[in-house]
Motif scaffolding. Structure first.
Motif, PDB file in Angstrom:
ATOM      1  N   ALA A  18       0.816  -1.155   0.127  1.00  0.00           N
ATOM      2  CA  ALA A  18      -0.109  -0.126   0.135  1.00  0.00           C
ATOM      3  C   ALA A  18       0.919   1.492  -0.051  1.00  0.00           C
ATOM      4  O   ALA A  18       0.431   2.353  -0.643  1.00  0.00           O
ATOM      5  CB  ALA A  18      -0.903  -0.006   1.184  1.00  0.00           C
ATOM      6  N   ARG A  19       2.033   1.245   0.611  1.00  0.00           N
ATOM      7  CA  ARG A  19       2.828   2.178   0.559  1.00  0.00           C
ATOM      8  C   ARG A  19       3.338   2.521  -0.740  1.00  0.00           C
ATOM      9  O   ARG A  19       3.681   3.721  -1.125  1.00  0.00           O
ATOM     10  CB  ARG A  19       4.074   2.232   1.576  1.00  0.00           C
ATOM     11  N   VAL A  20       3.780   1.438  -1.678  1.00  0.00           N
ATOM     12  CA  VAL A  20       4.247   1.790  -2.728  1.00  0.00           C
ATOM     13  C   VAL A  20       3.264   2.415  -3.635  1.00  0.00           C
ATOM     14  O   VAL A  20       3.232   3.419  -4.477  1.00  0.00           O
ATOM     15  CB  VAL A  20       4.548   0.573  -3.538  1.00  0.00           C
ATOM     16  N   ARG A  21       1.797   2.000  -3.482  1.00  0.00           N
ATOM     17  CA  ARG A  21       0.885   2.560  -4.265  1.00  0.00           C
ATOM     18  C   ARG A  21       0.630   4.050  -3.981  1.00  0.00           C
ATOM     19  O   ARG A  21       0.460   4.695  -4.728  1.00  0.00           O
ATOM     20  CB  ARG A  21      -0.447   2.004  -3.979  1.00  0.00           C
ATOM     21  N   GLU A  22       0.638   4.414  -2.760  1.00  0.00           N
ATOM     22  CA  GLU A  22       0.349   5.580  -2.308  1.00  0.00           C
ATOM     23  C   GLU A  22       1.567   6.724  -2.970  1.00  0.00           C
ATOM     24  O   GLU A  22       1.409   7.679  -3.274  1.00  0.00           O
ATOM     25  CB  GLU A  22       0.553   5.891  -0.847  1.00  0.00           C
ATOM     26  N   ALA A  23       2.856   6.335  -2.997  1.00  0.00           N
ATOM     27  CA  ALA A  23       3.934   6.857  -3.365  1.00  0.00           C
ATOM     28  C   ALA A  23       3.820   7.180  -4.980  1.00  0.00           C
ATOM     29  O   ALA A  23       3.873   8.187  -5.432  1.00  0.00           O
ATOM     30  CB  ALA A  23       5.165   6.140  -3.115  1.00  0.00           C
ATOM     31  N   VAL A  24       3.379   5.866  -5.551  1.00  0.00           N
ATOM     32  CA  VAL A  24       3.346   6.089  -7.092  1.00  0.00           C
ATOM     33  C   VAL A  24       2.285   6.958  -7.482  1.00  0.00           C
ATOM     34  O   VAL A  24       2.168   7.727  -8.462  1.00  0.00           O
ATOM     35  CB  VAL A  24       3.077   4.570  -7.727  1.00  0.00           C
ATOM     36  N   LEU A  25       1.085   6.903  -6.723  1.00  0.00           N
ATOM     37  CA  LEU A  25      -0.222   7.642  -7.092  1.00  0.00           C
ATOM     38  C   LEU A  25       0.187   8.956  -6.887  1.00  0.00           C
ATOM     39  O   LEU A  25      -0.405   9.998  -7.637  1.00  0.00           O
ATOM     40  CB  LEU A  25      -1.296   7.169  -6.339  1.00  0.00           C
ATOM     41  N   ARG A  26       0.753   9.366  -5.750  1.00  0.00           N
ATOM     42  CA  ARG A  26       1.112  10.873  -5.511  1.00  0.00           C
ATOM     43  C   ARG A  26       2.233  11.310  -6.592  1.00  0.00           C
ATOM     44  O   ARG A  26       2.014  12.423  -7.176  1.00  0.00           O
ATOM     45  CB  ARG A  26       1.924  10.988  -4.268  1.00  0.00           C
ATOM     46  N   ALA A  27       3.067  10.405  -7.030  1.00  0.00           N
ATOM     47  CA  ALA A  27       4.094  10.897  -8.179  1.00  0.00           C
ATOM     48  C   ALA A  27       3.136  11.292  -9.480  1.00  0.00           C
ATOM     49  O   ALA A  27       3.559  12.097 -10.246  1.00  0.00           O
ATOM     50  CB  ALA A  27       4.962   9.761  -8.191  1.00  0.00           C
ATOM     51  N   ALA A  28       2.250  10.250  -9.792  1.00  0.00           N
ATOM     52  CA  ALA A  28       1.504  10.385 -11.023  1.00  0.00           C
ATOM     53  C   ALA A  28       0.668  11.546 -10.849  1.00  0.00           C
ATOM     54  O   ALA A  28       0.670  12.276 -11.888  1.00  0.00           O
ATOM     55  CB  ALA A  28       0.502   9.173 -10.893  1.00  0.00           C
ATOM     56  N   GLY A  29       0.084  12.083  -9.671  1.00  0.00           N
ATOM     57  CA  GLY A  29      -0.739  13.157  -9.673  1.00  0.00           C
ATOM     58  C   GLY A  29       0.054  14.359 -10.055  1.00  0.00           C
ATOM     59  O   GLY A  29      -0.129  15.354 -10.874  1.00  0.00           O
ATOM     60  N   ASP A  30       1.472  14.436  -9.507  1.00  0.00           N
ATOM     61  CA  ASP A  30       2.341  15.574  -9.603  1.00  0.00           C
ATOM     62  C   ASP A  30       2.787  15.855 -11.215  1.00  0.00           C
ATOM     63  O   ASP A  30       2.764  16.782 -11.609  1.00  0.00           O
ATOM     64  CB  ASP A  30       3.615  15.201  -8.801  1.00  0.00           C
ATOM     65  N   ALA A  31       3.018  14.521 -11.669  1.00  0.00           N
ATOM     66  CA  ALA A  31       3.366  14.514 -12.973  1.00  0.00           C
ATOM     67  C   ALA A  31       2.317  15.092 -14.086  1.00  0.00           C
ATOM     68  O   ALA A  31       2.416  15.702 -14.947  1.00  0.00           O
ATOM     69  CB  ALA A  31       3.958  13.052 -13.691  1.00  0.00           C
ATOM     70  N   LEU A  32       0.984  14.437 -13.742  1.00  0.00           N
ATOM     71  CA  LEU A  32      -0.192  15.059 -14.654  1.00  0.00           C
ATOM     72  C   LEU A  32      -0.245  16.337 -14.293  1.00  0.00           C
ATOM     73  O   LEU A  32      -0.598  17.086 -15.488  1.00  0.00           O
ATOM     74  CB  LEU A  32      -1.511  14.443 -14.200  1.00  0.00           C
ATOM     75  N   ALA A  33      -0.124  17.016 -13.233  1.00  0.00           N
ATOM     76  CA  ALA A  33      -0.344  18.315 -12.923  1.00  0.00           C
ATOM     77  C   ALA A  33       0.750  19.212 -13.600  1.00  0.00           C
ATOM     78  O   ALA A  33       0.259  20.226 -14.233  1.00  0.00           O
ATOM     79  CB  ALA A  33      -0.298  18.733 -11.478  1.00  0.00           C
ATOM     80  N   GLU A  34       1.888  18.685 -13.640  1.00  0.00           N
ATOM     81  CA  GLU A  34       2.976  19.471 -14.237  1.00  0.00           C
ATOM     82  C   GLU A  34       3.069  19.392 -15.881  1.00  0.00           C
ATOM     83  O   GLU A  34       3.431  20.319 -16.427  1.00  0.00           O
ATOM     84  CB  GLU A  34       4.156  18.845 -13.910  1.00  0.00           C
ATOM     85  N   HIS A  35       2.794  18.299 -16.303  1.00  0.00           N
ATOM     86  CA  HIS A  35       2.996  18.159 -17.862  1.00  0.00           C
ATOM     87  C   HIS A  35       1.791  17.607 -18.602  1.00  0.00           C
ATOM     88  O   HIS A  35       1.922  17.581 -19.821  1.00  0.00           O
ATOM     89  CB  HIS A  35       4.170  16.952 -18.032  1.00  0.00           C
ATOM     90  N   GLY A  36       0.678  17.008 -18.016  1.00  0.00           N
ATOM     91  CA  GLY A  36      -0.592  16.513 -18.616  1.00  0.00           C
ATOM     92  C   GLY A  36      -0.323  15.166 -19.177  1.00  0.00           C
ATOM     93  O   GLY A  36       0.791  14.237 -18.901  1.00  0.00           O
ATOM     94  N   PHE A  37      -1.599  14.807 -19.481  1.00  0.00           N
ATOM     95  CA  PHE A  37      -1.695  13.313 -19.878  1.00  0.00           C
ATOM     96  C   PHE A  37      -0.596  13.014 -21.118  1.00  0.00           C
ATOM     97  O   PHE A  37      -0.063  11.538 -20.854  1.00  0.00           O
ATOM     98  CB  PHE A  37      -2.949  12.875 -20.208  1.00  0.00           C
ATOM     99  N   ASP A  38      -0.532  13.752 -21.974  1.00  0.00           N
ATOM    100  CA  ASP A  38       0.509  13.259 -23.033  1.00  0.00           C
ATOM    101  C   ASP A  38       1.803  12.812 -22.694  1.00  0.00           C
ATOM    102  O   ASP A  38       2.492  12.208 -23.472  1.00  0.00           O
ATOM    103  CB  ASP A  38       0.381  14.384 -24.283  1.00  0.00           C
ATOM    104  N   ARG A  39       2.421  13.586 -21.694  1.00  0.00           N
ATOM    105  CA  ARG A  39       3.705  13.226 -21.292  1.00  0.00           C
ATOM    106  C   ARG A  39       3.685  12.573 -20.065  1.00  0.00           C
ATOM    107  O   ARG A  39       4.919  12.645 -19.577  1.00  0.00           O
ATOM    108  CB  ARG A  39       4.152  14.747 -21.348  1.00  0.00           C
ATOM    109  N   LEU A  40       2.717  11.796 -19.825  1.00  0.00           N
ATOM    110  CA  LEU A  40       2.848  10.913 -18.493  1.00  0.00           C
ATOM    111  C   LEU A  40       3.586   9.812 -18.897  1.00  0.00           C
ATOM    112  O   LEU A  40       3.071   8.948 -19.766  1.00  0.00           O
ATOM    113  CB  LEU A  40       1.418  10.566 -18.116  1.00  0.00           C
ATOM    114  N   ASP A  41       4.507   9.570 -18.187  1.00  0.00           N
ATOM    115  CA  ASP A  41       5.405   8.545 -18.667  1.00  0.00           C
ATOM    116  C   ASP A  41       5.814   7.740 -17.373  1.00  0.00           C
ATOM    117  O   ASP A  41       6.007   8.004 -16.295  1.00  0.00           O
ATOM    118  CB  ASP A  41       6.784   9.120 -19.086  1.00  0.00           C
TER     119      ASP A  41
END
Length: 203
Positions: A18-41
């Motif tokens: 669950a800790r891994v999931r929390e960290a990954v989802l937080r990072a995904a949200g940050d990446a989406l907010a910064e760069h948008g879906f097209d650049r989500l890697d």
């Protein structure tokens, strides 16, 4: 391997994972907010979360799977609905919560990215629909209780009333560019209340 018919990433891990999931989802949200879906890697998300790339690819498999899990998590973590005993106060609280979310530098950018992605990606659209179904379902209780108290006509469609509160705010965010402020939120709530009391949402 994911079960047939289950979007990768949507099965809830337990224990230490669950800790891994929390960290990954937080990072995904940050990446989406910064760069948008097209650049989500996924590799970038793994780097941000300080998690092995193999773990991210195995669990979520695609940006779409990651967004689906992120939206499900956001729905689960959202603030519970108001219970003031007044429809007007409940819906005003709803409108101000939507306002707070959409004007937050991170959350607002995240929602714009996901909504944009949903217009061209069916799986992202499905995840977004699930998110809003959860949130509308949570707040529709305010309307149901108002019907029970006699504030609204019998047969009022509770979900439609809740949607009517947030729709003008999303329009300002995505289309008109008009100010998103408390005045706009309160006006949207008041308009929904007046329309509901007039029977506009009776099935």
């Amino acid at each position: 391997m994911a079960s047939e018919g289950v979007e990768p990433g949507t099965v809830r891990p337990g224990g230490r994972t669950a800790r891994v999931r929390e960290a990954v989802l937080r990072a995904a949200g940050d990446a989406l907010a910064e760069h948008g879906f097209d650049r989500l890697d996924l590799a970038d998300v793994a780097r941000r979360a300080e998690v092995g790339k193999t773990t991210v690819y195995r669990r979520w498999s695609s940006p779409t799977g990651l967004i689906a899990d992120l939206l499900d998590d956001m729905a689960e973590q959202s603030s519970p609905r108001a219970r003031t005993g007044s429809l007007a106060d409940d819906l005003r609280a709803n409108a101000r919560l939507v306002l707070k979310t959409l004007t937050d530098p991170r959350q607002g950018a995240l929602f714009r990215s996901v909504i944009a992605a949903a217009t061209c990606d069916p799986r992202t659209a499905q995840a977004l629909h699930r998110f809003y179904a959860v949130r509308v379902g949570e707040w529709s209780g305010c309307v149901t209780e108002a019907v029970e108290r006699g504030e609204l006509p019998a047969g009022t469609d509770a979900d439609e009333v809740v949607r009517a509160v947030s729709a003008p705010l999303y329009y300002r965010l995505l289309a008109s560019g008009d100010p998103l402020d408390e005045a706009a939120a309160d006006r949207a709530a008041e308009a929904a209340v007046l329309a509901a009391k007039a029977g506009a949402y009776v099935n």
